[in-house]
Design an enzyme around this catalytic site. Structure first.
Site, short mmCIF file in Angstrom:
data_model
loop_
_atom_site.label_atom_id
_atom_site.label_comp_id
_atom_site.label_asym_id
_atom_site.label_seq_id
_atom_site.Cartn_x
_atom_site.Cartn_y
_atom_site.Cartn_z
N CYS A 161 144.39 39.24 55.15
CA CYS A 161 145.43 40.19 55.51
C CYS A 161 145.08 41.02 56.75
CB CYS A 161 145.71 41.13 54.34
SG CYS A 161 144.30 42.13 53.84
N ASN A 162 143.83 41.01 57.16
CA ASN A 162 143.50 41.82 58.34
C ASN A 162 142.55 41.13 59.32
OD1 ASN A 162 141.03 42.03 57.00
ND2 ASN A 162 141.47 44.06 56.20
N ARG A 202 135.56 44.17 48.03
CA ARG A 202 134.96 42.98 47.48
C ARG A 202 135.82 41.71 47.58
NH1 ARG A 202 130.69 43.17 48.57
NH2 ARG A 202 130.14 41.51 47.13
N GLU A 203 137.13 41.85 47.81
CA GLU A 203 137.95 40.64 47.88
C GLU A 203 137.46 39.68 48.97
OE1 GLU A 203 139.56 43.57 47.61
OE2 GLU A 203 141.08 43.40 46.04
N GLN A 222 137.16 35.47 49.52
CA GLN A 222 137.92 34.80 50.58
C GLN A 222 137.00 33.95 51.46
OE1 GLN A 222 139.58 38.43 52.01
NE2 GLN A 222 141.54 38.14 50.97
N GLY A 255 153.76 37.98 43.25
CA GLY A 255 152.70 37.08 43.68
C GLY A 255 151.86 36.59 42.52
N GLY A 293 148.68 34.81 43.48
CA GLY A 293 147.44 34.36 44.10
C GLY A 293 146.27 35.26 43.77
N SER A 294 145.20 35.14 44.59
CA SER A 294 143.98 35.89 44.32
C SER A 294 144.20 37.39 44.42
CB SER A 294 142.88 35.45 45.28
OG SER A 294 143.28 35.64 46.64
N TYR A 295 145.02 37.82 45.40
CA TYR A 295 145.28 39.25 45.53
C TYR A 295 146.09 39.76 44.35
CZ TYR A 295 143.49 41.31 49.81
OH TYR A 295 142.67 41.87 50.75
#
Length: 414
Positions: free
Chosen positions: A48-49, A116-117, A121, A190, A192-194
């Site tokens: 995302c960034n 920590r995400e 990733q 959503g 997904g992982s997030y």
């Protein structure tokens, strides 16, 4: 073999720019590897960034050409000119590339320092490259080392041990205008992982009324596996969120799934406020909803403004990362430079074994082996130490000394 990183992140670019750069990212990796002879491997890390490409090229002289190829390939998908893309990407090589990835994997380069995400990733980026056939031994080694460094940073500094993350900070910001978490009604967009990380954070705070929405049809299985409810795929999302307190959006769909007009119509008679947390780079929710009465939007831009950093832990973590990168690069040089050393040792020791076939005196055989290995020992150690230090001149001298050592003959056994 040379490892390169070409990176763009929230530090220098608007998130909308990063979104465009990230278009069809995995096709970029495949195209580079399969069409460019100078690029032997590629791993894409797009979050995302950040948008980052890690490449393996045959030689340092191939780096400028690799950058041109990346700029052209990304340009074709992003709509930016090649010069614009090239200007957006910062190129690092060798130790600098390793240090950057180690820093990223440890959460030191994130909007929320220590989040920590990103560690997951980084692991998934390598898994995707394996699936697409774009990874190499060098990139495997680099990314696996990054995961080890991430764990080491957390263990030695405590950074990230509290589970701080982009999700966590966003919910911290959001809760100031929410009722008690036990009373919060939430729709999660959503699967997904997030979304998984968001649901875990919501539950940890005491939120139990969560309904999951997805345009992909995976909401039911995702929700059932986690003990929450799901919304039908064809549900009117705007109507479903009209009576809730919180929307957490992180699907990364191609385009907004919740628009301004639809939400305005659904909330025409709403008397309670709505907080929208949009963590998707491509904006699951139209940013214009912030203009609606009673609606508050918490976006990635908001998170970047509020994210704090624990300075002592961060400083210690940077020291861990720097030392790890230097050690990694030293080990890589030893691996890359060692074959020439091994070849010279094999020449001498192989010749020795051929010579001693004709020797019947076991004592003389042992003595000749001992003298030969002793002769090889000094220049071997100097060559490997020079490789570790990156001292090419000393390495060349030691290798030349090894090359000058003759194969022992029967007269040497006397």
């Amino acid at each position: 073999m040379v490892l390169l990183s070409l990176a763009a992140s929230h530090h220098d670019l608007d998130l909308d720019v990063l979104e465009r750069l990230s278009s069809d990212v995995h096709a970029v990796a495949s195209e580079l590897v399969h069409s460019a002879a100078s690029v032997t491997g590629a791993v894409v890390l797009a979050t995302c960034n950040r948008f980052e490409l890690y490449l393996e090229v045959d030689d340092a002289a191939d780096a400028p050409r690799a950058r041109e190829l990346v700029a052209r390939t990304v340009s074709e998908r992003s709509g930016y000119g090649t010069d614009q893309v090239s200007a957006h990407l910062r190129v690092r090589a060798g130790t600098d590339a390793a240090a950057h990835l180690f820093s990223v994997a440890s959460g030191l380069d994130s909007m929320v320092v220590g989040e920590r995400e990103i560690a997951g990733q980084v692991r998934r980026a390598l898994t995707t490259a394996r699936r697409d056939g774009t990874t190499t031994g060098g990139l495997e080694s680099l990314f696996q080392a990054a995961s080890r460094v991430s764990r080491d940073v957390e263990a030695r500094t405590g950074l990230g041990a509290t589970g701080r993350s982009v999700v966590g900070v966003a919910l911290d910001i959001a809760e100031s205008e929410l009722p008690d978490w036990s009373a919060v009604r939430c729709v999660l967009i959503g699967t997904g992982s997030y979304a998984g990380a968001s649901l875990a954070q919501l539950k940890a705070r005491g939120c139990t009324d969560v309904r999951v929405y997805s345009t992909t049809g995976r909401a039911r299985a995702f929700a059932a596996a986690r003990g929450v409810r799901s919304l039908p795929t064809g549900a009117d999302l705007a109507a479903e969120v009209s009576d809730v307190d919180l929307v957490v959006a992180c699907s990364g769909a191609a385009g907004a799934v919740l628009g301004v007009d639809a939400l305005a119509a659904a909330r025409a008679d709403a008397a309670h406020p709505l907080t929208v947390v949009d963590l998707a780079l491509r904006h699951d929710v139209d940013p214009g909803v912030r203009t609606l009465p009673g609606v508050r939007l918490v976006s990635l831009h908001t998170v970047s403004e509020y994210a704090p950093a624990e300075h002592a832990a961060v400083a210690a973590a940077h020291e861990v990362v720097t030392a790890a990168a230097e050690a990694y690069e030293a080990d890589r040089r030893v691996r890359d430079w060692n074959p020439a050393v091994v070849a010279e040792r094999t020449r001498v020791l192989g010749g020795l074994e051929s010579t001693i076939v004709d020797l019947s005196d076991e004592r003389a055989v042992r003595a000749l082996r001992r003298r030969t290995r002793a002769t090889l020992h000094g220049p071997t150690v100097r060559a490997r130490e020079a490789a570790r230090a990156g001292d090419a001149a000393t390495y060349a001298q030691a290798l030349a000394e090894l090359a000058s050592i003759p194969v022992p003959s029967l007269t040497d056994a006397g």
